[in-house]
Design an enzyme around this catalytic site. Structure first.
Site, PDB file in Angstrom:
ATOM      1  CB  CYS A 141      -0.923  -0.003   1.218  1.00  0.00           C
ATOM      2  SG  CYS A 141      -1.934   1.494   1.373  1.00  0.00           S
TER       3      CYS A 141
ATOM      4  CB  CYS B  45      -0.616   2.575   3.953  1.00  0.00           C
ATOM      5  SG  CYS B  45      -2.184   1.887   3.405  1.00  0.00           S
ATOM      6  CG  ASP B  46       3.251   1.542   4.436  1.00  0.00           C
ATOM      7  OD1 ASP B  46       2.718   1.994   5.466  1.00  0.00           O
ATOM      8  OD2 ASP B  46       3.190   0.342   4.102  1.00  0.00           O
TER       9      ASP B  46
END
Length: 333
Positions: free
Chosen positions: A156, A159-160
């Site tokens: 992801c 997300c990161d």
């Protein structure tokens, strides 16, 4: 079958139980675009419906940063779009249970066509099931992948990506998601290397154009990742060229994997027919091989997996469930 709520305009299906009985016309498993659309259509059809939204069936679209191809919206992200769907479903009165389904059982017999859905220590009974659990990202299956998940290996970018500011990262894959996430990573990373096992991308033309014109993106064609290594965090990967048979050590701090999906169909246990990839076989009306069991979204066998197709699946499955339930009750038009 008298235990179902009597039809009173749009009041039927608002999630009210008769006493403590948890009996429904349709049970929807999965809270992504397909499941929520099915919920909206089920409620509009005055069906008594419940949707199970578990942690194991969280929609992949919620981690997507940019959605440009959903009709009517100039641009949004996956999480916001799903929240719009959910609010609309709740406004129609859909009952949503935030828990994972652990088992599905057909309890049909002569004169009785029902499904039992086990959630924790609770049992829900429904005349029909719409299974819309989606899929999860496929793993590389190489040395170091499991070890470094959360320590440099990610599925992801949304997300990161901020964790890799000014660092070098690799993206594995060549489809829409891989290229879209690679483009997002360029907002933070100093360099993004796309590793693809073929010599051309599968992504749509506009995404390819953006990637090829981005100075931060480089490509390793005809190549696969064979090992991920480091001390506490990812520090390097071994890349094998399928044409030259040569290995290269690529220094990176992050590896983002987008090589396809595995459908969340493990709990079906031969309840319905699946294809070789584990996807539910359905016909044009989203009917599976089992009576009263419908599939929708990324967990069914089909050509294109997008938000818009998931929504279409959900609407179609809900309508098919409506016709099925009405026929069972002797209410068919």
């Amino acid at each position: 079958m008298t235990f179902f709520a009597e039809k009173e305009g749009m009041n039927k299906g608002m999630g009210e139980h008769e006493g403590n009985e948890k009996k429904y016309d349709v049970a929807i498993i999965g809270g992504g675009p397909a499941g929520l659309t099915a919920g909206i259509y089920a409620m509009r059809a005055a069906l008594k419906a419940v949707l199970f939204e578990g942690a194991s069936t969280v929609s992949q679209i919620t981690t997507t940063d940019a959605i440009e191809n959903y009709p009517g919206l100039g641009g949004t992200n996956g999480l916001d779009l799903v929240e719009i769907f959910k609010k609309q479903a709740l406004d129609f009165g859909l009952e949503i249970v935030s828990d994972d389904v652990s088992e599905i059982k057909w309890v049909g017999s002569e004169g009785k066509d029902e499904w039992d859905i086990i959630v924790g220590d609770q049992s829900y009974t429904a005349l029909s099931v719409i299974y819309a659990t989606g899929a999860n990202w496929r793993r590389l299956g190489v040395v170091g992948e499991e070890k470094f998940i959360g320590r440099g290996v990610s599925f992801c970018a949304t997300c990161d990506a901020p964790l890799f500011r000014n660092r070098e990262v690799a993206v594995v894959g060549g489809g829409d998601t891989a290229i879209q996430e690679a483009l997002y990573l360029t907002r933070f990373a100093g360099k993004v290397t796309i590793i693809h096992r073929r010599n051309r991308l599968r992504a749509t033309a506009i995404l390819q154009q953006r990637a090829f014109s981005n100075d931060k993106i480089e490509f390793l064609w005809d190549s696969v990742v064979e090992e991920i290594d480091g001390e506490k965090m990812v520090e390097r990967i071994k890349v094998h060229n399928l044409k030259t048979d040569e290995d290269t050590i690529l220094p990176v701090n992050g590896v983002f994997v987008f090589i396809g999906l595995n459908p969340n169909t493990g709990m079906l246990n031969k309840l319905v027919d699946l294809d070789a990839g584990g996807y539910i076989k359905v016909n044009a009306n989203m009917e599976s091989s089992a009576k009263g069991f419908f599939g929708a979204g990324d967990c069914v066998a089909k050509q294109l997996r997008q938000v818009v197709t998931a929504c279409g699946d959900g609407a179609n499955a809900a309508y098919s469930a409506q016709l099925y339930v009405e026929d069972l009750k002797g209410e068919a038009y």
